[in-house]
Write a protein that holds these residues in place. Sequence first.
Motif: not given
Length: 265
Positions: A58-62
């Motif tokens: 669930g963490t954002a990609s760059i």
Amino acid sequence: MREIPIIVLANQKGGVGKTTTASALADGFRLKGARVLAIDCDPQGNFSEAQSRLLVPGTASIEDFIEGGHVKADEAGQALVPAFPDLALWGRGEREIDSYLLADAIERARNDGTENGRWDVCIIDTHPGLDPITAQALVAATHIILPTTPDKYGLEALDQSLGFIEGLVDLNRNSVGENIGVAITMYRTIVSLHNKSAEKIKVVCKERNIKLLGKPISLQSDIQRAQDEGKSIFEVSTVLHGGILRYSWFVDDVISWINKGYESR
């Protein structure tokens, strides 16, 4: 909130051990007890793969991170912002790109009011090409490290990379021009040309007031083993030798270099 070092690994030339050095640096900081925000600005995603054990679902990609997406840290406070394949096309459209998107995203993540933002250092790996996303990273940097091979092409790439950085210095808010370092990589002591080129790199560093970090790092089997097994280089052996020893010296030198800079403020 205290400013944290944002260390960017860059070189316009590929195959210089840049991602290996970035990963060893991130792992070395963690061994010292630091909480690391690792960011992958290379569409190849090798840094993401090397640090994948820290990726929280669930963490954002760059790309999403730059556009306001959130970073999720693991229970130990470690976090990874992964790359994505189309990153090479980012920033090449018609719309004008704010030079501070990545710098502002890092600051925003550190001030989100949760445990996520309590990182001690941010380490960014970049694409070999000096493209828009690499420029974003260099503008955000407090420190830049140029892994450089001891050969003719390595010296040429070092000069080209320094020229690119100099063109961005006025945009950087962190006086990064005073904090540029070089790590000699892919070194073989038995190759006479490597020894001669390493000496030339030392001269360039002295002439341009650039920090030479650690000792020349040779390509050892333990480094390749860490890559194959998806482990930190410091996990493949409990004995400090070869590439592990050289990267250990490198990490210690980087930490000393950064600390001296903060102590002088």
